[in-house]
Design an enzyme around this catalytic site. Structure first.
Site, short mmCIF file in Angstrom:
data_model
loop_
_atom_site.label_atom_id
_atom_site.label_comp_id
_atom_site.label_asym_id
_atom_site.label_seq_id
_atom_site.Cartn_x
_atom_site.Cartn_y
_atom_site.Cartn_z
N LYS A 288 0.84 -1.20 0.00
CA LYS A 288 0.00 0.00 0.00
C LYS A 288 0.87 1.24 0.00
O LYS A 288 1.81 1.36 0.78
CB LYS A 288 -0.92 0.01 1.22
CG LYS A 288 -1.80 1.25 1.30
CD LYS A 288 -2.94 1.11 2.29
CE LYS A 288 -2.50 1.29 3.70
NZ LYS A 288 -3.64 1.49 4.61
N SER B 230 -3.91 2.88 -17.30
CA SER B 230 -2.94 2.51 -16.27
C SER B 230 -2.64 3.66 -15.31
O SER B 230 -3.20 4.75 -15.42
CB SER B 230 -1.62 2.03 -16.88
OG SER B 230 -0.97 3.12 -17.50
N TYR C 151 -3.49 -1.06 -13.88
CA TYR C 151 -2.19 -1.72 -13.74
C TYR C 151 -1.10 -0.65 -13.74
O TYR C 151 -1.30 0.47 -14.17
CB TYR C 151 -1.96 -2.74 -14.87
CG TYR C 151 -1.92 -2.12 -16.24
CD1 TYR C 151 -0.72 -1.71 -16.80
CD2 TYR C 151 -3.09 -1.92 -16.96
CE1 TYR C 151 -0.68 -1.12 -18.06
CE2 TYR C 151 -3.06 -1.34 -18.23
CZ TYR C 151 -1.85 -0.94 -18.75
OH TYR C 151 -1.82 -0.36 -19.99
#
Length: 114
Positions: free
Chosen positions: A9, A25, A58
């Site tokens: 994270k 992305s 992504y």
């Protein structure tokens, strides 16, 4: 049994760019990626603290040391430059392994610096 748990994270990074004219992305400073154990192509969840948006995309490697957090393509419509976001990656692992696994959680400073 396999379960999905928090792996990495980046907590409270600031969006530095939103590039609608890209294929999709999120571009992340490579230093931040390394610190959180993230890799190019990895699926991440983005949580925007300013507007409540939650979406997946992504990772693309950004310039090391740049502090870059850039949402690309359709995701650029879900954020504003200056928004504070949380970037989350999950991993599948065996239930027993998950009990002892320690996620990498990074709290960047102003300018998305380590």
């Amino acid at each position: 049994m396999m379960i999905e748990v928090l792996k990495s994270k980046l907590h409270c990074v600031t969006v530095t760019e939103a590039n609608l004219n890209y294929m999709g992305s999120i571009t992340i400073d490579e230093d931040l990626m390394d610190a959180a154990g993230l890799i190019a192509g990895e699926k991440v969840q983005i949580v925007d603290n300013n507007n409540g948006e939650r979406f997946e995309t992504y990772i693309i490697k950004g310039e090391r040391g740049s502090g870059c957090i850039c949402l690309n393509g359709a995701a650029a419509r879900k954020v504003q430059v200056g928004d504070v976001c949380i970037i989350i990656a999950y991993a599948l692992m065996d239930f027993e392994e998950a009990k002892v696994f320690q996620p990498k959680i990074v709290f960047p400073q102003e300018g998305n610096r380590l």
